[in-house]
Scaffold this motif. Structure first.
Motif, PDB file in Angstrom:
ATOM      1  N   GLU A 115     -18.657 -14.074   1.111  1.00 50.79           N
ATOM      2  CA  GLU A 115     -19.653 -13.470   0.248  1.00 50.79           C
ATOM      3  C   GLU A 115     -20.582 -12.609   1.087  1.00 50.79           C
ATOM      4  O   GLU A 115     -20.705 -12.803   2.279  1.00 50.79           O
ATOM      5  N   GLN A 134     -22.903  -6.795  -4.170  1.00 47.62           N
ATOM      6  CA  GLN A 134     -23.090  -8.120  -3.595  1.00 47.62           C
ATOM      7  C   GLN A 134     -21.925  -8.981  -4.066  1.00 47.62           C
ATOM      8  O   GLN A 134     -21.722  -9.161  -5.264  1.00 47.62           O
ATOM      9  N   VAL A 148     -20.309 -12.518  -4.524  1.00 48.18           N
ATOM     10  CA  VAL A 148     -20.780 -13.900  -4.611  1.00 48.18           C
ATOM     11  C   VAL A 148     -19.637 -14.818  -5.032  1.00 48.18           C
ATOM     12  O   VAL A 148     -18.653 -14.380  -5.636  1.00 48.18           O
ATOM     13  N   PRO A 176     -18.036 -17.567  -7.419  1.00 44.82           N
ATOM     14  CA  PRO A 176     -18.273 -18.008  -8.797  1.00 44.82           C
ATOM     15  C   PRO A 176     -18.942 -19.383  -8.800  1.00 44.82           C
ATOM     16  O   PRO A 176     -18.537 -20.268  -8.058  1.00 44.82           O
ATOM     17  N   SER A 177     -19.965 -19.531  -9.607  1.00 45.96           N
ATOM     18  CA  SER A 177     -20.649 -20.820  -9.673  1.00 45.96           C
ATOM     19  C   SER A 177     -21.330 -20.992 -11.018  1.00 45.96           C
ATOM     20  O   SER A 177     -21.614 -20.027 -11.714  1.00 45.96           O
ATOM     21  N   ARG A 185     -24.738 -22.329 -12.730  1.00 45.20           N
ATOM     22  CA  ARG A 185     -26.125 -22.577 -12.336  1.00 45.20           C
ATOM     23  C   ARG A 185     -26.886 -23.411 -13.366  1.00 45.20           C
ATOM     24  O   ARG A 185     -27.859 -24.058 -13.039  1.00 45.20           O
ATOM     25  N   GLY A 242     -24.187 -18.683 -14.969  1.00 43.41           N
ATOM     26  CA  GLY A 242     -24.084 -18.597 -13.523  1.00 43.41           C
ATOM     27  C   GLY A 242     -23.612 -17.216 -13.133  1.00 43.41           C
ATOM     28  O   GLY A 242     -23.951 -16.233 -13.788  1.00 43.41           O
ATOM     29  N   THR A 243     -22.808 -17.144 -12.093  1.00 41.02           N
ATOM     30  CA  THR A 243     -22.266 -15.853 -11.694  1.00 41.02           C
ATOM     31  C   THR A 243     -21.183 -15.452 -12.686  1.00 41.02           C
ATOM     32  O   THR A 243     -20.637 -16.275 -13.406  1.00 41.02           O
TER      33      THR A 243
END
Length: 105
Positions: free
Chosen positions: A18, A42, A44, A46-47, A49, A68-69
């Motif tokens: 990332e 950016q 990132v 995957p998550s 949140r 999240g992402t």
């Protein structure tokens, strides 16, 4: 010369870590790539949140909203496991719920 034309790309970052990435572009017929430091993305992981609710009544359907992402696809799978389950591998003994065919994004 046409001015103001747009190009739409579909990009999937499959390798690397990332972080911040700058755009490099090679125009038709040129071997050289030009670095555009003022255009960046950016990357990132995957998550998830947050979730919309922590309480569910057994035998009563209720929607859940995960945020999240933006890596959610219709091929993703999620599951709920007992709180003492050590991990989420397919060998985990206490899968309480699993869903993979009706995710909407």
């Amino acid at each position: 010369i046409e001015v103001g034309r747009c190009a739409e790309l579909s990009i999937t970052f499959t390798e690397g870590e990332e972080g911040l990435r700058h755009v490099c572009y090679s125009f038709q017929g040129e071997k050289r790539f030009y670095l555009y430091k003022n255009y960046q993305v950016q990357v990132v992981r995957p998550s998830i949140r947050s979730q919309s609710s922590n309480f569910y009544v057994r035998q009563v359907a209720k929607s859940i909203l995960l945020s999240g992402t933006f890596g959610i696809t219709s091929d993703d799978t999620f599951r709920f496991v007992a709180h003492d389950t050590p991990n989420c591998t397919s060998d985990s003994a206490s899968t309480l719920f699993e869903e993979s065919n009706s995710l909407q994004y």
